[in-house]
Design an enzyme around this catalytic site. Structure first.
Site, PDB file in Angstrom:
ATOM      1  N   ASP A  48       0.742  -1.487  -0.052  1.00 51.91           N
ATOM      2  CA  ASP A  48      -0.370   0.020   0.150  1.00 51.91           C
ATOM      3  C   ASP A  48       0.899   0.930  -0.180  1.00 51.91           C
ATOM      4  O   ASP A  48       2.323   1.698   0.248  1.00 51.91           O
ATOM      5  CB  ASP A  48      -1.173  -0.145   1.494  1.00 51.91           C
ATOM      6  CG  ASP A  48      -1.981   1.277   1.185  1.00 51.91           C
ATOM      7  OD1 ASP A  48      -2.227   1.625   0.016  1.00 51.91           O
ATOM      8  OD2 ASP A  48      -2.816   1.429   2.439  1.00 51.91           O
ATOM      9  N   ASN A  75     -11.066  -2.487  -4.505  1.00 51.23           N
ATOM     10  CA  ASN A  75     -10.359  -1.689  -5.731  1.00 51.23           C
ATOM     11  C   ASN A  75     -11.364  -0.708  -6.839  1.00 51.23           C
ATOM     12  O   ASN A  75     -10.671  -0.474  -7.481  1.00 51.23           O
ATOM     13  CB  ASN A  75      -9.195  -1.851  -5.909  1.00 51.23           C
ATOM     14  CG  ASN A  75      -7.888  -2.220  -4.878  1.00 51.23           C
ATOM     15  OD1 ASN A  75      -7.284  -3.045  -4.846  1.00 51.23           O
ATOM     16  ND2 ASN A  75      -8.119  -0.999  -3.838  1.00 51.23           N
TER      17      ASN A  75
HETATM   18  C1  IPE Z   1      -5.748  -2.841   0.245  1.00 53.67           C
HETATM   19  O1  IPE Z   1      -5.144  -1.010  -0.504  1.00 53.67           O
HETATM   20  C2  IPE Z   1      -5.584  -2.791  -1.326  1.00 53.67           C
HETATM   21  C3  IPE Z   1      -4.287  -3.753  -2.139  1.00 53.67           C
HETATM   22  C4  IPE Z   1      -3.052  -3.476  -1.300  1.00 53.67           C
HETATM   23  C5  IPE Z   1      -3.947  -4.066  -2.955  1.00 53.67           C
HETATM   24  P1  IPE Z   1      -6.084  -0.049  -0.157  1.00 53.67           P
HETATM   25  O2  IPE Z   1      -5.154   1.129  -0.447  1.00 53.67           O
HETATM   26  O3  IPE Z   1      -6.797  -0.636  -1.371  1.00 53.67           O
HETATM   27  O4  IPE Z   1      -7.205  -0.394   1.528  1.00 53.67           O
HETATM   28  P2  IPE Z   1      -7.559   0.936   2.311  1.00 53.67           P
HETATM   29  O5  IPE Z   1      -8.824   1.583   1.278  1.00 53.67           O
HETATM   30  O6  IPE Z   1      -7.168   1.840   2.449  1.00 53.67           O
HETATM   31  O7  IPE Z   1      -7.917  -0.425   3.453  1.00 53.67           O
HETATM   32  C1  IPE Z   2      -1.421   0.684  -2.861  1.00 55.39           C
HETATM   33  O1  IPE Z   2      -1.430   1.493  -3.341  1.00 55.39           O
HETATM   34  C2  IPE Z   2      -2.072  -0.388  -4.892  1.00 55.39           C
HETATM   35  C3  IPE Z   2      -3.400  -0.880  -5.045  1.00 55.39           C
HETATM   36  C4  IPE Z   2      -4.084  -0.985  -3.700  1.00 55.39           C
HETATM   37  C5  IPE Z   2      -3.614  -1.170  -6.256  1.00 55.39           C
HETATM   38  P1  IPE Z   2      -2.956   3.314  -3.017  1.00 55.39           P
HETATM   39  O2  IPE Z   2      -3.160   3.297  -4.309  1.00 55.39           O
HETATM   40  O3  IPE Z   2      -3.844   2.119  -1.892  1.00 55.39           O
HETATM   41  O4  IPE Z   2      -1.828   4.056  -2.893  1.00 55.39           O
HETATM   42  P2  IPE Z   2      -2.427   5.096  -2.085  1.00 55.39           P
HETATM   43  O5  IPE Z   2      -2.480   3.589  -0.213  1.00 55.39           O
HETATM   44  O6  IPE Z   2      -4.024   5.380  -2.176  1.00 55.39           O
HETATM   45  O7  IPE Z   2      -0.894   5.674  -1.201  1.00 55.39           O
HETATM   46 MG    MG Z   3      -4.256   2.431  -0.527  1.00 56.95          MG
END
Ligand code: IPE
Ligand code: IPE
Ligand code: MG
Length: 242
Positions: free
Chosen positions: A24, A72
């Site tokens: 993340d 997502n």
């Molecule tokens: C968790 O990250 C899912 C992945 C890393 C694929 P998110 O960014 O989607 O999670 P939340 O929304 O902060 O819980």
């Molecule tokens: C994790 O990075 C990757 C996926 C969930 C696909 P994020 O896109 O959630 O990154 P932040 O949380 O917005 O920084």
């Molecule tokens: Mg995230």
């Protein structure tokens, strides 16, 4: 000091067999450096390769990375299409490398929700690497722990499994992760202190490691720190030492 010397000096049983990572922070990494979110995802994808080889060098056997959750899809159409494109490009490019390095690649999650070309690519890479045993790399794509349980229960009902036949082993064996050991160590980068629907059943006794480091910045020394932290823990699984 040699590469990963601190980890390699540990007794082998202190090294986790299976590491799972919620990668993340790609978006925030991009915002922080005034780049597009897509660039953050690109940098994040590159980092998966670095961390995979580091795990291999440390004697870890399984790495499972959370790449796209069942939630997502709620993101903008542009971001979702970019992530899907990136996964396609990555798997395509990665197939050759995986074969060369003898890495078995698996994908967990609901493949039926993916586009046909991505689904075919996933099946192709899984098939091409199914006999390789140097390392096990698993991508969670369109994965949700609850969704996985729902699909598993549906499968059991469909197969007419009786009440007495329902056991923990039966359920474990019906999940997408049937062939994988439970994760010993679950790492989440990006500073959030939650599991976000990842491996709910499998993490019953996993050790958790949370770090503020954003995924594209999570490098080899950070992985080493996580492994050393894990190595210092006492896992009791509900029991007590005599
Ligand atoms: C968790 O990250 C899912 C992945 C890393 C694929 P998110 O960014 O989607 O999670 P939340 O929304 O902060 O819980
Ligand atoms: C994790 O990075 C990757 C996926 C969930 C696909 P994020 O896109 O959630 O990154 P932040 O949380 O917005 O920084
Ligand atoms: Mg995230």
């Amino acid at each position: 000091m040699g590469k990963f010397e601190r980890v390699l000096a540990l007794p082998p049983e202190r090294i986790p067999e299976h590491v799972a990572i919620i990668l993340d922070g790609n978006g925030r990494w991009a915002e922080r450096s005034h780049r597009l979110r897509a660039q953050g995802h690109h940098a994040g994808a590159d980092n998966v390769e670095t961390i995979t080889y580091a795990c291999m060098d440390m004697g870890i056997r399984y790495l499972t990375v959370y790449a796209f959750s069942t939630e997502n899809w709620k993101r903008s159409k542009d971001e979702v299409s970019y992530l899907m494109l990136l996964l396609k490009q990555y798997l395509l490019k990665y197939k050759k490398t995986a074969i060369a390095k003898k890495i078995r690649v698996r994908v967990i999650g609901d493949l039926s929700g993916l586009s046909e070309d991505l689904r075919e690519l996933v099946l192709d890479v899984e098939e091409a690497t199914k006999d390789l045993t140097a390392f096990n790399l698993t991508f969670a794509i369109n994965y949700g722990g609850r969704d996985e349980l729902v699909r598993a229960v549906r499968g059991l009902v469909h197969d007419g499994v009786s009440e007495e036949e329902i056991t923990e082993n039966k359920i474990s064996g019906s999940l997408d992760t049937a062939e994988l050991p439970d994760p010993d160590l679950l790492i989440r980068t990006g500073g959030e202190l939650r599991i976000s629907n990842f491996l709910l059943w499998q993490c019953a006794y996993s050790e958790f490691y949370f770090t503020d480091i954003l995924w594209p910045d999570f490098g080899e020394p950070d992985l080493e720190n996580a492994i050393l932290d894990y190595a210092g823990r006492e896992r009791r699984f509900g029991g007590r030492k005599k």
